[in-house]
Design a protein around this motif. Sequence first.
Motif, PDB file in Angstrom:
ATOM      1  N   SER A  84       0.836  -1.197   0.000  1.00  0.00           N
ATOM      2  CA  SER A  84       0.000   0.000   0.000  1.00  0.00           C
ATOM      3  C   SER A  84       0.868   1.243   0.000  1.00  0.00           C
ATOM      4  CB  SER A  84      -0.947   0.004   1.205  1.00  0.00           C
ATOM      5  OG  SER A  84      -0.214   0.020   2.421  1.00  0.00           O
ATOM      6  N   ARG A  85       0.234   2.373  -0.299  1.00  0.00           N
ATOM      7  CA  ARG A  85       0.940   3.651  -0.284  1.00  0.00           C
ATOM      8  C   ARG A  85       0.192   4.623   0.622  1.00  0.00           C
ATOM      9  NH1 ARG A  85      -1.323   7.387  -3.963  1.00  0.00           N
ATOM     10  NH2 ARG A  85      -3.019   6.521  -5.232  1.00  0.00           N
ATOM     11  N   PHE A 134       2.612   0.797  12.053  1.00  0.00           N
ATOM     12  CA  PHE A 134       3.842   0.072  12.357  1.00  0.00           C
ATOM     13  C   PHE A 134       4.858   0.251  11.227  1.00  0.00           C
ATOM     14  CE2 PHE A 134       6.394  -3.863  12.321  1.00  0.00           C
ATOM     15  CZ  PHE A 134       6.893  -3.845  13.611  1.00  0.00           C
ATOM     16  N   CYS A 135       4.387   0.124   9.982  1.00  0.00           N
ATOM     17  CA  CYS A 135       5.270   0.309   8.823  1.00  0.00           C
ATOM     18  C   CYS A 135       5.775   1.750   8.743  1.00  0.00           C
ATOM     19  CB  CYS A 135       4.540  -0.065   7.539  1.00  0.00           C
ATOM     20  SG  CYS A 135       4.230  -1.838   7.333  1.00  0.00           S
ATOM     21  N   TYR A 136       4.935   2.703   9.101  1.00  0.00           N
ATOM     22  CA  TYR A 136       5.327   4.112   9.063  1.00  0.00           C
ATOM     23  C   TYR A 136       6.470   4.382  10.041  1.00  0.00           C
ATOM     24  CZ  TYR A 136       4.722   9.189   8.691  1.00  0.00           C
ATOM     25  OH  TYR A 136       4.918  10.532   8.454  1.00  0.00           O
ATOM     26  N   ARG A 137       6.367   3.839  11.243  1.00  0.00           N
ATOM     27  CA  ARG A 137       7.444   4.012  12.220  1.00  0.00           C
ATOM     28  C   ARG A 137       8.716   3.304  11.782  1.00  0.00           C
ATOM     29  NH1 ARG A 137       6.458   1.591  16.978  1.00  0.00           N
ATOM     30  NH2 ARG A 137       4.409   0.725  16.488  1.00  0.00           N
ATOM     31  N   ALA A 138       8.550   2.137  11.156  1.00  0.00           N
ATOM     32  CA  ALA A 138       9.718   1.414  10.641  1.00  0.00           C
ATOM     33  C   ALA A 138      10.419   2.235   9.563  1.00  0.00           C
ATOM     34  CB  ALA A 138       9.296   0.054  10.096  1.00  0.00           C
ATOM     35  N   ALA A 139       9.626   2.869   8.697  1.00  0.00           N
ATOM     36  CA  ALA A 139      10.208   3.704   7.641  1.00  0.00           C
ATOM     37  C   ALA A 139      10.985   4.874   8.228  1.00  0.00           C
ATOM     38  CB  ALA A 139       9.099   4.214   6.723  1.00  0.00           C
ATOM     39  N   LEU A 171      11.409  -7.623  -6.475  1.00  0.00           N
ATOM     40  CA  LEU A 171      11.050  -6.975  -5.217  1.00  0.00           C
ATOM     41  C   LEU A 171      10.650  -5.537  -5.519  1.00  0.00           C
ATOM     42  CD1 LEU A 171      11.046  -7.081  -2.031  1.00  0.00           C
ATOM     43  CD2 LEU A 171      13.369  -6.157  -2.164  1.00  0.00           C
ATOM     44  N   GLU A 172       9.476  -5.138  -5.062  1.00  0.00           N
ATOM     45  CA  GLU A 172       9.005  -3.777  -5.241  1.00  0.00           C
ATOM     46  C   GLU A 172       8.899  -3.103  -3.878  1.00  0.00           C
ATOM     47  OE1 GLU A 172       5.329  -3.801  -7.357  1.00  0.00           O
ATOM     48  OE2 GLU A 172       6.221  -4.590  -9.211  1.00  0.00           O
ATOM     49  N   TYR A 173       9.550  -1.957  -3.729  1.00  0.00           N
ATOM     50  CA  TYR A 173       9.483  -1.232  -2.473  1.00  0.00           C
ATOM     51  C   TYR A 173       8.157  -0.488  -2.378  1.00  0.00           C
ATOM     52  CZ  TYR A 173      14.434  -2.307  -2.016  1.00  0.00           C
ATOM     53  OH  TYR A 173      15.625  -2.968  -1.914  1.00  0.00           O
ATOM     54  N   VAL A 174       7.542  -0.531  -1.195  1.00  0.00           N
ATOM     55  CA  VAL A 174       6.232   0.074  -0.969  1.00  0.00           C
ATOM     56  C   VAL A 174       6.264   0.859   0.337  1.00  0.00           C
ATOM     57  CG1 VAL A 174       5.006  -1.727  -2.246  1.00  0.00           C
ATOM     58  CG2 VAL A 174       5.408  -2.015   0.210  1.00  0.00           C
ATOM     59  N   ARG A 180      10.476  -1.373   3.162  1.00  0.00           N
ATOM     60  CA  ARG A 180       9.353  -2.299   3.120  1.00  0.00           C
ATOM     61  C   ARG A 180       9.158  -2.730   1.679  1.00  0.00           C
ATOM     62  NH1 ARG A 180      10.261   2.130   4.137  1.00  0.00           N
ATOM     63  NH2 ARG A 180       8.352   3.056   3.300  1.00  0.00           N
ATOM     64  N   GLY A 181       8.971  -4.020   1.456  1.00  0.00           N
ATOM     65  CA  GLY A 181       8.905  -4.492   0.087  1.00  0.00           C
ATOM     66  C   GLY A 181       7.937  -5.635  -0.138  1.00  0.00           C
ATOM     67  N   VAL A 182       7.494  -5.764  -1.395  1.00  0.00           N
ATOM     68  CA  VAL A 182       6.633  -6.870  -1.816  1.00  0.00           C
ATOM     69  C   VAL A 182       7.437  -7.790  -2.726  1.00  0.00           C
ATOM     70  CG1 VAL A 182       4.629  -7.510  -3.217  1.00  0.00           C
ATOM     71  CG2 VAL A 182       4.479  -5.583  -1.631  1.00  0.00           C
ATOM     72  N   VAL A 183       7.461  -9.075  -2.395  1.00  0.00           N
ATOM     73  CA  VAL A 183       8.104 -10.079  -3.241  1.00  0.00           C
ATOM     74  C   VAL A 183       7.087 -10.488  -4.298  1.00  0.00           C
ATOM     75  CG1 VAL A 183       9.231 -12.332  -3.307  1.00  0.00           C
ATOM     76  CG2 VAL A 183       9.509 -10.862  -1.304  1.00  0.00           C
TER      77      VAL A 183
END
Length: 336
Positions: free
Chosen positions: A149-150, A212-217, A175-178, A223-226
């Motif tokens: 997601s974005r 959670f992903c926002y804090r990780a960023a 791998l696509e970064y998201v 963050r990526g999609v295989v």
Amino acid sequence: MVDRSGTERPQHGSTPRVAILILNWNGMRDTLETLESVHRLHYGNFEVVLVDNGSTDDSCNAIASAFPTVRLIASPANLGVAGGRNLGIEAILQESDIDYVLFLDNDVTLESSLLDKLVAAAEGDVALGIVGPIVCYHSDPQRIWSAGSRFIFREVISRLRLTNHLVTQELTEGLEYVDALPGCCMLVTRRVFETIGCFNPLYFMACDDSEFCYRAAKAGFRRGVVTQALLWHKVSTSTGGGYTPGRAYFTSRSTIVFLKAHGRLWHWASALTCAALSLPLAYLRERRRGNQHAVTMKFKGYLDGLLGRPIDPEVEQYFQRGQSGPADGAHIRRNA
């Protein structure tokens, strides 16, 4: 490692060890199907931890009987998605040999090579902290529900990528970064928890994974999609599917909680403008369907978030008691 049938799984000394964490709340049948899928994984070095969030449908006994090697953690009450996951994370991280945690909803089916592909991607990029697969609809196996997601900071914080895109040929390896990944399936390296902590318990459900992903960023993790990894998800079994009062309430409340923590002035302007414009239109649309209460609950979610009030009693009563109630009308199962 021995699976539930007593078969010895191959051990790989150099293979990272993964803890697979699943939440259950009165979803016994879905959970058992998910565990069957998990035990067909080719990856050899994992353990399964299941957190039961106060189920009243005898889930614990059924799961323990069918899968005796699953580590079962029973909460006496429904702690929500974030709270339930945190309960499992705290137990998992006490084991020093765990390298990754794979979060799964309890209503998914995995391809047998899924974990091999996710771990390989994570091991191949030291900056990659969170990775996930292409997620397709369980009811329409070739149609994509999510490819990550974005962040958009509108009436919702994030929007899924490639939703409803039809897969007509074999997916290209890559791998696509998201911006973020849906919590129905994401592999998280141990370093992420050691750096940013666990999920924010203010999010009973909805937006907990994006936050959670926002804090990780912000902490520097990618963050990526295989793109060649697949999973099938029974989308929205947690809230009955569609535009329901419970789902609408938590989405709007969590959006405001997120904005309070991370939003800039222009984010607030965008989100509130979109909410003000969409609510009247949504009310007219749903009134024709007899579902205007969902819009009312969405508005209450915004208000509760803005005023810092606790979860609306109508919604809280349902999720704590595990009984059908006015929050969503019809039968609902929650993935937590």
